[in-house]
Design an enzyme around this catalytic site. Sequence first.
Site, PDB file in Angstrom:
ATOM      1  N   GLU A  43      -7.127   5.048   7.548  1.00  0.00           N
ATOM      2  CA  GLU A  43      -6.875   6.465   7.265  1.00  0.00           C
ATOM      3  C   GLU A  43      -8.082   7.098   6.567  1.00  0.00           C
ATOM      4  O   GLU A  43      -8.390   8.271   6.779  1.00  0.00           O
ATOM      5  CB  GLU A  43      -5.584   6.603   6.435  1.00  0.00           C
ATOM      6  CG  GLU A  43      -4.369   6.312   7.312  1.00  0.00           C
ATOM      7  CD  GLU A  43      -3.159   5.750   6.596  1.00  0.00           C
ATOM      8  OE1 GLU A  43      -3.089   5.804   5.359  1.00  0.00           O
ATOM      9  OE2 GLU A  43      -2.275   5.226   7.303  1.00  0.00           O
ATOM     10  N   SER A 102       2.877  -1.926  10.490  1.00  0.00           N
ATOM     11  CA  SER A 102       4.309  -2.021  10.769  1.00  0.00           C
ATOM     12  C   SER A 102       4.901  -3.408  10.509  1.00  0.00           C
ATOM     13  O   SER A 102       5.759  -3.867  11.263  1.00  0.00           O
ATOM     14  CB  SER A 102       4.607  -1.564  12.202  1.00  0.00           C
ATOM     15  OG  SER A 102       4.230  -0.208  12.379  1.00  0.00           O
ATOM     16  N   LYS A 125       0.204   4.227  -0.290  1.00  0.00           N
ATOM     17  CA  LYS A 125      -0.408   5.448   0.265  1.00  0.00           C
ATOM     18  C   LYS A 125      -0.117   6.630  -0.670  1.00  0.00           C
ATOM     19  O   LYS A 125      -0.031   6.438  -1.878  1.00  0.00           O
ATOM     20  CB  LYS A 125       0.068   5.695   1.697  1.00  0.00           C
ATOM     21  CG  LYS A 125      -0.117   4.441   2.566  1.00  0.00           C
ATOM     22  CD  LYS A 125      -0.001   4.700   4.029  1.00  0.00           C
ATOM     23  CE  LYS A 125      -0.154   3.383   4.781  1.00  0.00           C
ATOM     24  NZ  LYS A 125      -0.274   3.558   6.226  1.00  0.00           N
ATOM     25  N   ASN A 183       0.878  -1.175   0.000  1.00  0.00           N
ATOM     26  CA  ASN A 183       0.000   0.000   0.000  1.00  0.00           C
ATOM     27  C   ASN A 183       0.912   1.220   0.000  1.00  0.00           C
ATOM     28  O   ASN A 183       1.464   1.585   1.031  1.00  0.00           O
ATOM     29  CB  ASN A 183      -0.887  -0.036   1.254  1.00  0.00           C
ATOM     30  CG  ASN A 183      -1.687   1.238   1.429  1.00  0.00           C
ATOM     31  OD1 ASN A 183      -1.780   2.050   0.515  1.00  0.00           O
ATOM     32  ND2 ASN A 183      -2.262   1.417   2.614  1.00  0.00           N
ATOM     33  N   GLY A 193       2.079   2.462  10.853  1.00  0.00           N
ATOM     34  CA  GLY A 193       3.064   3.524  10.709  1.00  0.00           C
ATOM     35  C   GLY A 193       3.704   3.958  12.015  1.00  0.00           C
ATOM     36  O   GLY A 193       4.381   4.980  12.069  1.00  0.00           O
ATOM     37  N   HIS A 200      -9.675   1.534   4.495  1.00  0.00           N
ATOM     38  CA  HIS A 200      -8.433   1.712   5.247  1.00  0.00           C
ATOM     39  C   HIS A 200      -8.698   2.666   6.414  1.00  0.00           C
ATOM     40  O   HIS A 200      -9.477   3.620   6.282  1.00  0.00           O
ATOM     41  CB  HIS A 200      -7.341   2.268   4.331  1.00  0.00           C
ATOM     42  CG  HIS A 200      -5.997   2.230   4.974  1.00  0.00           C
ATOM     43  ND1 HIS A 200      -5.596   3.166   5.890  1.00  0.00           N
ATOM     44  CD2 HIS A 200      -4.985   1.339   4.880  1.00  0.00           C
ATOM     45  CE1 HIS A 200      -4.379   2.863   6.325  1.00  0.00           C
ATOM     46  NE2 HIS A 200      -3.982   1.754   5.729  1.00  0.00           N
ATOM     47  N   GLU A 234      -5.967  -4.559  10.428  1.00  0.00           N
ATOM     48  CA  GLU A 234      -4.921  -3.568  10.671  1.00  0.00           C
ATOM     49  C   GLU A 234      -5.245  -2.797  11.946  1.00  0.00           C
ATOM     50  O   GLU A 234      -6.028  -1.835  11.910  1.00  0.00           O
ATOM     51  CB  GLU A 234      -4.838  -2.580   9.497  1.00  0.00           C
ATOM     52  CG  GLU A 234      -4.470  -3.221   8.176  1.00  0.00           C
ATOM     53  CD  GLU A 234      -3.826  -2.203   7.240  1.00  0.00           C
ATOM     54  OE1 GLU A 234      -2.711  -2.472   6.784  1.00  0.00           O
ATOM     55  OE2 GLU A 234      -4.410  -1.144   6.998  1.00  0.00           O
TER      56      GLU A 234
HETATM   57  P1  PGA Z   1       2.517   0.430   7.719  1.00  0.00           P
HETATM   58  O1  PGA Z   1       1.099   0.640   6.995  1.00  0.00           O
HETATM   59  O2  PGA Z   1       3.056  -0.897   7.207  1.00  0.00           O
HETATM   60  O3  PGA Z   1       3.352   1.592   7.284  1.00  0.00           O
HETATM   61  O4  PGA Z   1       2.257   0.375   9.172  1.00  0.00           O
HETATM   62  C1  PGA Z   1       0.216  -0.425   6.761  1.00  0.00           C
HETATM   63  C2  PGA Z   1      -1.060   0.097   6.164  1.00  0.00           C
HETATM   64  O5  PGA Z   1      -1.510   1.172   6.579  1.00  0.00           O
HETATM   65  O6  PGA Z   1      -1.652  -0.536   5.264  1.00  0.00           O
END
Ligand code: PGA
Length: 251
Positions: A100, A213, A16, A14, A175, A98, A169
């Site tokens: 976010e 992460s 982003k 992903n 993150g 997601h 998640e």
């Molecule tokens: P990250 O993000 O691996 O940077 O924690 C995962 C995601 O948001 O899909």
Amino acid sequence: MPSNVTRKKLVVGNWKMHGSRAANAVLLSGLKDEGPWNADVAVCVPFPYITETAQALTGQAVAFGAQDCSAHEQGAYTGEVSSAMLADIGCRFVIVGHSERRAYHHESDQLVADKAKAALAHGVTPIVCVGETLAEREAGQTEAVVKRQLAAVIHTLTHCIGEVVVAYEPVWAIGTGLTATPEQAQAVHALLRKQLHAATQKADAMRILYGGSVKLDNAAQLFVQADIDGGLIGGAALKAADFSAICRAAS
Ligand code: PGA
């Protein structure tokens, strides 16, 4: 059990809101050098770069997709991108719900479910994200939250639920460098699998990804868990060597 013997692992990058034409070219050519892997691999990239990504991946066993889609079929929805458009340019996957988008764009459980339905209607596999915040985990609400989020999708898709990919998640792990322990993640994955079992006979064949992460040094321990069928990778998907190492850990 073990019920995961027939599930091939899936690792999805992903990206982003990262990238540029130049940076993507380096990343995608790096993936070409690193692959193939004995896992299904895909990258979900920003809309403007999907077509170029598709071209760069020609002949490779890496699928591509988007990070969101509209719940609407078409029409006066300025700024939105329909799943028909994603299908038209060859997308195999689209991430929906997601955290976010749930947090910053106030996407409700029902909107996420409607997006998943729109994607499936066009043959694009939705990767439906669920996960609790830190406050919810600390309040002992993890199970209730992820079940509520998944229930909306089950209710909306009915017999088609077996066609989606689910991604667990935990919001507090995205993150942040904090990862759910393999045991914490497996416990939630098992709950989700159980909920899927009650809805479809395909539950054992469905892939439930872990995200938050995931890095080279924790990927293998996560992927070995009975109900973890791969990963949704953010930060570590932006460097070919790191992403490839995670794909290898899933192989
Ligand atoms: P990250 O993000 O691996 O940077 O924690 C995962 C995601 O948001 O899909």
